[in-house]
Design an enzyme around this catalytic site. Structure first.
Site, short mmCIF file in Angstrom:
data_model
loop_
_atom_site.label_atom_id
_atom_site.label_comp_id
_atom_site.label_asym_id
_atom_site.label_seq_id
_atom_site.Cartn_x
_atom_site.Cartn_y
_atom_site.Cartn_z
N ARG A 108 42.33 42.39 46.15
CA ARG A 108 43.04 42.46 44.62
C ARG A 108 44.30 41.38 45.14
O ARG A 108 44.71 40.38 44.15
CB ARG A 108 43.71 43.75 44.47
N HIS A 121 43.10 38.59 40.56
CA HIS A 121 42.77 39.65 41.48
C HIS A 121 41.36 39.07 42.37
O HIS A 121 40.55 38.73 41.79
CB HIS A 121 43.28 40.99 40.81
N ASN A 153 49.69 38.43 39.39
CA ASN A 153 49.79 38.41 38.01
C ASN A 153 50.73 39.83 37.84
O ASN A 153 51.36 39.46 36.51
CB ASN A 153 48.34 39.55 37.18
N ARG A 154 51.59 39.91 38.87
CA ARG A 154 53.20 40.18 38.77
C ARG A 154 54.40 39.37 38.88
O ARG A 154 54.96 40.01 39.56
CB ARG A 154 52.76 41.83 38.74
N HIS A 173 39.76 38.10 33.99
CA HIS A 173 40.11 39.57 34.42
C HIS A 173 38.87 40.48 34.20
O HIS A 173 38.20 40.76 33.57
CB HIS A 173 41.02 40.08 34.12
N GLU A 212 39.82 40.60 29.16
CA GLU A 212 39.42 41.92 30.13
C GLU A 212 38.19 42.33 29.61
O GLU A 212 37.91 42.78 28.45
CB GLU A 212 40.79 42.75 30.35
N GLU A 258 38.08 40.85 41.37
CA GLU A 258 37.63 40.12 40.05
C GLU A 258 36.64 39.25 40.12
O GLU A 258 37.10 38.41 39.93
CB GLU A 258 38.74 40.80 39.61
N TYR A 269 45.07 51.00 38.95
CA TYR A 269 46.56 51.40 38.28
C TYR A 269 46.44 52.63 39.40
O TYR A 269 47.31 53.00 38.96
CB TYR A 269 45.83 51.45 37.14
#
Length: 293
Positions: A56, A14, A63-64, A106, A164, A17, A275
């Site tokens: 991001r 991302h 990451n998807r 992350h 994370e 980050e 999110y």
């Protein structure tokens, strides 16, 4: 698991980050920091275009973007779809990965401290997690069972996991958490080296595991707009027990909304900024103790 030959450290999956991105820059300037005698260490900036723009992602969450069907779909041409295919050629393919371990770095705006995110309860990763918690009690271990196939970058490798770290604001560096993440990466590499040398001692103490159990969205009105915030008593309380009846949200006019679950849970990723677009106010976990064998 056989000898570890190649390890990939990924940062900036991302682009906003910064902890992982600038750790990669540090490692690439001094490869001896991540070099170990018995295996090769690769470094990879996940999403360079998003990093340039402090975003991001450009078109889609990288990451998807790692479902096999998406990687093989020539019609998908967004930046992250194309970048995922490049990364798969460098680290994959799935099932026949060119690396033995992927460490995906992350950061989060939530108060997650130092967290290890696992998708499989394999003895190798559990032993690694147990070792990391034994040398640093700050480390927490989260387990999210993967579906039959995962779309996460770390799923390119059978033994991929994420580190994370938070709370860190998006597109901001936090020196203390930067250094703690750096130390944790070195601890991972040192463990892998010692394992290759056959000198790892088994950790006999139980491993505390936070097992993913679902998500909660913010309360919303008929237009889909958020109508309440994380309650002040819950803000920054990641990994702390949330009991039925405890306040969880606060409406804009000051009314508390209670947690209506029937059992005690342990929320994580509370109020994670990234999110909001996913409709997630927090993730709920159950706290478990695993015996090490």
């Amino acid at each position: 698991m056989n000898k570890i030959n190649r390890v990939a450290i990924v940062g900036g999956t991302h682009g906003n980050e910064f902890t992982g991105v600038y750790l990669l820059k540090l490692f690439e300037q001094n490869l001896n920091l991540v070099k170990r005698p018995s295996f090769e260490t690769l470094t990879l900036l996940g999403n360079p275009e998003a990093f340039k723009e402090s975003r991001r992602y450009i078109h889609k969450d990288l990451n998807r973007s790692f479902f096999s069907q998406d990687l093989q779909n020539s019609i998908l041409t967004g930046y992250e779809a194309m970048r995922a295919k490049v990364i798969e050629k460098m680290l994959g393919p799935k099932g026949k990965s060119q690396v033995d371990v992927i460490v995906d770095l992350h950061s989060t705006t939530s108060n997650m401290g130092l967290s290890i995110l696992l998708g499989e309860l394999h003895p190798f990763t559990l032993q690694l997690a147990a070792y990391l918690t034994s040398i640093n009690p700050e480390v927490k271990v989260c387990y999210t069972p993967l579906e039959q196939e995962s779309n996460l970058l770390r799923s390119l490798c059978d033994f991929g996991f994420a580190i994370e770290v938070g709370p860190v604001a998006q597109a901001v560096l936090n020196a203390e958490l930067f250094q703690k993440t750096e130390e944790l990466v070195y601890a991972v590499l040192d463990y892998l080296e010692r394992r290759n040398q056959g000198i790892i001692e088994n950790i006999n103490s139980p491993l505390t595991l936070y097992r993913f159990g679902g998500v909660i969205d913010f309360p919303r009105n008929e237009h889909g707009e958020i109508k309440a915030m994380i309650h002040p008593q819950l803000q920054f309380q990641d990994y702390q027990p949330l009991h039925p009846g405890d306040p969880i949200f606060l409406t804009f006019d000051g009314q508390a909304i209670a947690y209506t679950g029937t059992s005690t849970v342990y929320p994580i990723f509370i109020n994670e900024a990234a999110y909001y677009e996913k409709g997630i106010a927090m993730c709920l976990t159950e706290k478990q103790q695993l015996k090490n064998s």
